[in-house]
Design a protein around this motif. Structure first.
Motif, PDB file in Angstrom:
ATOM      1  N   VAL A 239      52.310  22.666  27.460  1.00  9.39           N
ATOM      2  CA  VAL A 239      52.470  24.462  27.539  1.00  9.39           C
ATOM      3  C   VAL A 239      50.678  25.741  26.544  1.00  9.39           C
ATOM      4  N   ALA A 240      50.198  24.966  26.548  1.00  9.40           N
ATOM      5  CA  ALA A 240      49.870  26.377  25.624  1.00  9.40           C
ATOM      6  C   ALA A 240      48.867  27.062  26.694  1.00  9.40           C
ATOM      7  N   PRO A 241      47.823  26.390  27.450  1.00  4.26           N
ATOM      8  CA  PRO A 241      47.230  27.202  28.447  1.00  4.26           C
ATOM      9  C   PRO A 241      48.095  28.149  29.352  1.00  4.26           C
ATOM     10  N   PHE A 242      49.562  27.607  29.554  1.00  8.29           N
ATOM     11  CA  PHE A 242      50.162  28.479  30.803  1.00  8.29           C
ATOM     12  C   PHE A 242      50.457  30.338  29.758  1.00  8.29           C
ATOM     13  N   ARG A 243      50.516  30.425  28.094  1.00 17.66           N
ATOM     14  CA  ARG A 243      49.953  31.423  27.781  1.00 17.66           C
ATOM     15  C   ARG A 243      48.903  32.458  28.537  1.00 17.66           C
ATOM     16  N   TYR A 244      47.641  31.872  29.394  1.00 17.08           N
ATOM     17  CA  TYR A 244      47.099  33.122  30.430  1.00 17.08           C
ATOM     18  C   TYR A 244      48.131  33.142  31.610  1.00 17.08           C
ATOM     19  N   THR A 245      49.635  32.796  31.751  1.00 20.39           N
ATOM     20  CA  THR A 245      49.757  33.628  32.540  1.00 20.39           C
ATOM     21  C   THR A 245      49.862  35.368  32.642  1.00 20.39           C
ATOM     22  N   SER A 246      49.805  35.574  30.811  1.00 17.31           N
ATOM     23  CA  SER A 246      49.765  36.692  30.707  1.00 17.31           C
ATOM     24  C   SER A 246      48.975  37.985  31.787  1.00 17.31           C
ATOM     25  N   LEU A 247      47.906  37.172  31.768  1.00 12.86           N
ATOM     26  CA  LEU A 247      46.309  38.243  33.345  1.00 12.86           C
ATOM     27  C   LEU A 247      47.556  38.349  34.144  1.00 12.86           C
ATOM     28  N   ILE A 248      48.012  37.000  34.579  1.00 12.38           N
ATOM     29  CA  ILE A 248      48.549  37.446  36.069  1.00 12.38           C
ATOM     30  C   ILE A 248      49.858  38.432  36.040  1.00 12.38           C
ATOM     31  N   PHE A 249      50.723  39.071  34.828  1.00 14.57           N
ATOM     32  CA  PHE A 249      52.321  39.445  35.437  1.00 14.57           C
ATOM     33  C   PHE A 249      51.049  40.930  34.821  1.00 14.57           C
ATOM     34  N   SER A 250      50.589  41.097  33.592  1.00  9.13           N
ATOM     35  CA  SER A 250      49.822  41.890  33.943  1.00  9.13           C
ATOM     36  C   SER A 250      48.994  42.780  34.698  1.00  9.13           C
ATOM     37  N   SER A 251      48.478  42.416  35.912  1.00 10.03           N
ATOM     38  CA  SER A 251      47.503  42.670  36.380  1.00 10.03           C
ATOM     39  C   SER A 251      48.665  42.925  37.580  1.00 10.03           C
ATOM     40  N   LEU A 252      49.609  42.111  37.968  1.00  7.14           N
ATOM     41  CA  LEU A 252      51.652  42.686  38.868  1.00  7.14           C
ATOM     42  C   LEU A 252      51.459  44.277  38.436  1.00  7.14           C
ATOM     43  N   LEU A 253      51.592  44.003  37.396  1.00  8.23           N
ATOM     44  CA  LEU A 253      52.609  45.451  36.260  1.00  8.23           C
ATOM     45  C   LEU A 253      51.294  46.637  36.655  1.00  8.23           C
ATOM     46  N   GLY A 254      50.476  46.484  36.269  1.00 11.47           N
ATOM     47  CA  GLY A 254      49.418  47.236  36.631  1.00 11.47           C
ATOM     48  C   GLY A 254      49.252  47.677  37.533  1.00 11.47           C
ATOM     49  N   PHE A 255      49.337  46.989  38.958  1.00  8.54           N
ATOM     50  CA  PHE A 255      49.004  47.439  39.910  1.00  8.54           C
ATOM     51  C   PHE A 255      50.065  47.933  41.017  1.00  8.54           C
ATOM     52  N   VAL A 256      51.518  47.538  40.289  1.00  9.32           N
ATOM     53  CA  VAL A 256      52.522  48.297  41.454  1.00  9.32           C
ATOM     54  C   VAL A 256      52.871  49.710  39.981  1.00  9.32           C
ATOM     55  N   PHE A 257      52.918  49.789  39.632  1.00  6.35           N
ATOM     56  CA  PHE A 257      53.027  51.040  38.545  1.00  6.35           C
ATOM     57  C   PHE A 257      52.345  51.791  38.350  1.00  6.35           C
ATOM     58  N   PHE A 258      51.195  51.243  37.974  1.00 11.12           N
ATOM     59  CA  PHE A 258      50.097  52.589  37.208  1.00 11.12           C
ATOM     60  C   PHE A 258      48.838  52.503  39.024  1.00 11.12           C
ATOM     61  N   ALA A 259      49.243  51.573  40.040  1.00 10.60           N
ATOM     62  CA  ALA A 259      47.687  51.775  41.124  1.00 10.60           C
ATOM     63  C   ALA A 259      46.850  50.970  40.572  1.00 10.60           C
ATOM     64  N   GLU A 260      46.867  49.686  39.284  1.00 11.47           N
ATOM     65  CA  GLU A 260      45.110  49.618  38.961  1.00 11.47           C
ATOM     66  C   GLU A 260      44.726  48.456  39.599  1.00 11.47           C
ATOM     67  N   VAL A 261      43.810  48.013  39.808  1.00 18.19           N
ATOM     68  CA  VAL A 261      43.225  47.352  40.466  1.00 18.19           C
ATOM     69  C   VAL A 261      42.530  46.693  39.764  1.00 18.19           C
ATOM     70  N   PRO A 262      42.186  45.277  39.005  1.00 19.23           N
ATOM     71  CA  PRO A 262      41.319  44.337  38.051  1.00 19.23           C
ATOM     72  C   PRO A 262      39.961  44.966  39.582  1.00 19.23           C
ATOM     73  N   ASP A 263      38.677  45.303  38.975  1.00 18.17           N
ATOM     74  CA  ASP A 263      37.207  44.934  39.387  1.00 18.17           C
ATOM     75  C   ASP A 263      36.867  43.630  39.662  1.00 18.17           C
ATOM     76  N   PHE A 264      36.043  43.705  40.222  1.00 17.60           N
ATOM     77  CA  PHE A 264      35.154  42.168  40.100  1.00 17.60           C
ATOM     78  C   PHE A 264      34.952  41.374  39.070  1.00 17.60           C
ATOM     79  N   TRP A 265      33.578  42.200  38.181  1.00 15.36           N
ATOM     80  CA  TRP A 265      33.123  41.632  36.982  1.00 15.36           C
ATOM     81  C   TRP A 265      34.087  41.408  35.892  1.00 15.36           C
ATOM     82  N   THR A 266      35.962  42.428  35.884  1.00 12.54           N
ATOM     83  CA  THR A 266      36.554  41.929  35.305  1.00 12.54           C
ATOM     84  C   THR A 266      37.526  40.527  35.406  1.00 12.54           C
TER      85      THR A 266
END
Length: 302
Positions: A239-266
């Motif tokens: 179960v513990a590794p599924f904590r990292y899904t937070s990065l997926i959710f944060s990236s999607l929320l950032g893109f949809v609501f703040f027009a933020e796109v993580p760059d390559f090095w991030t």
């Protein structure tokens, strides 16, 4: 076809990370209209009321004097510092970047457990910690003038959150978790109120901003409860590794609501941090040591 307990645990953990990520996004959405102290006060106030009612309903309240212990004071202090630094950082950097740095929390907690509790950490996990921290440096990428203020604030939040998790281990099990959470939420709200005059004073709060902070408080509680259900339902190592899904959710929320796109090095740095964390989880499960890192969710503070 009935789901396995591990599948149910993984779903609960993913729900928790979605809740925490959405709460961060809602807090970020109001940072332009009010200062960090005001956000801490209002969100902490809502959280305090909700947690208090739940604790009262479940009979988890205790006399407030039981909280007058150094280890609890340390936990509260760490929580307050983590909240101040993370909320401020959210207003200065993309939410996906902040979330990516926060993924290093289990690694930092493992380091702290070895340093302060003398828990056994083999050379492989030490190497994973170093590689993970290198991944954080890739995300931050200090320029010619050094680290940015946002990056330093986010790193400080990780360190404070790790201190909070480590301090929690020293608290007597006789004190219910809900009581600790209630006291912490009240303390964060009070500290936020005290900060308001020093951060520009009280700003008028719109109905929209107020509703965002109320929903953020509810989502944090949903996240806490989902984490507990996840850890009690499935195998921790699964179960513990599924904590990292937070990065997926944060990236999607950032893109949809703040027009933020993580760059390559991030993305590269985040991948390194996550891989290091997954390896740490694997080694802890294989050695059957107390899963300190696995109990530390990479999430935002109260």
């Amino acid at each position: 076809m009935p789901r396995s307990r591990n599948t149910e645990g993984a779903i609960c953990m993913s729900m928790a990370m979605a809740g925490f990520s959405a709460s961060d996004a809602l807090s970020k959405s109001v940072i332009a209209y009010m200062n960090a102290g005001e956000i801490m006060f209002l969100r902490g106030l809502f959280t305090s009321i909700l947690v208090y009612l739940i604790a009262w309903k479940l009979g988890a309240l205790r006399p407030w004097r039981v909280m007058l212990k150094p280890v609890i004071a340390l936990r509260i202090a760490c929580e307050i510092i983590a909240a101040v630094t993370y909320i401020t950082a959210l207003g200065m950097m993309p939410i996906a970047n902040a979330s990516a740095i926060l993924q290093s929390l289990p690694l930092v907690v493992t380091f702290g457990a070895a340093l302060f509790f003398k828990e056994p950490v083999g050379w492989r996990r030490w190497l994973a910690i170093l590689v993970g921290l290198a991944g954080v440096m890739i995300i931050i990428r200090p320029g010619p003038e050094g680290f940015t203020a946002a990056a330093l604030l986010c790193v400080a939040s990780v360190a404070s959150t790790a201190g909070r998790d480590l301090a929690t281990r020293g608290i007597s099990r006789d004190i219910p978790s809900l009581m600790i959470t209630t006291v912490t939420a009240v303390s964060v709200a009070i500290f936020g109120a005290l900060m308001i005059p020093f951060l520009g004073g009280w700003e008028p709060v719109s109905v929209t901003s107020l509703s965002h902070l109320l929903l953020a408080s509810v989502l944090v509680l949903v996240g806490y409860q989902s984490v507990i259900l996840a850890m009690r339902t499935g195998e921790i190592s699964f179960v513990a590794p599924f904590r990292y899904t937070s990065l997926i959710f944060s990236s999607l929320l950032g893109f949809v609501f703040f027009a933020e796109v993580p760059d390559f090095w991030t993305l590269v740095g985040a991948a390194i941090v996550i891989a290091s964390g997954l390896y740490t989880f694997y080694r802890e499960a294989k050695r059957h040591v107390p899963p300190v890192a696995q109990e530390s969710a990479p999430r935002s503070p109260v």
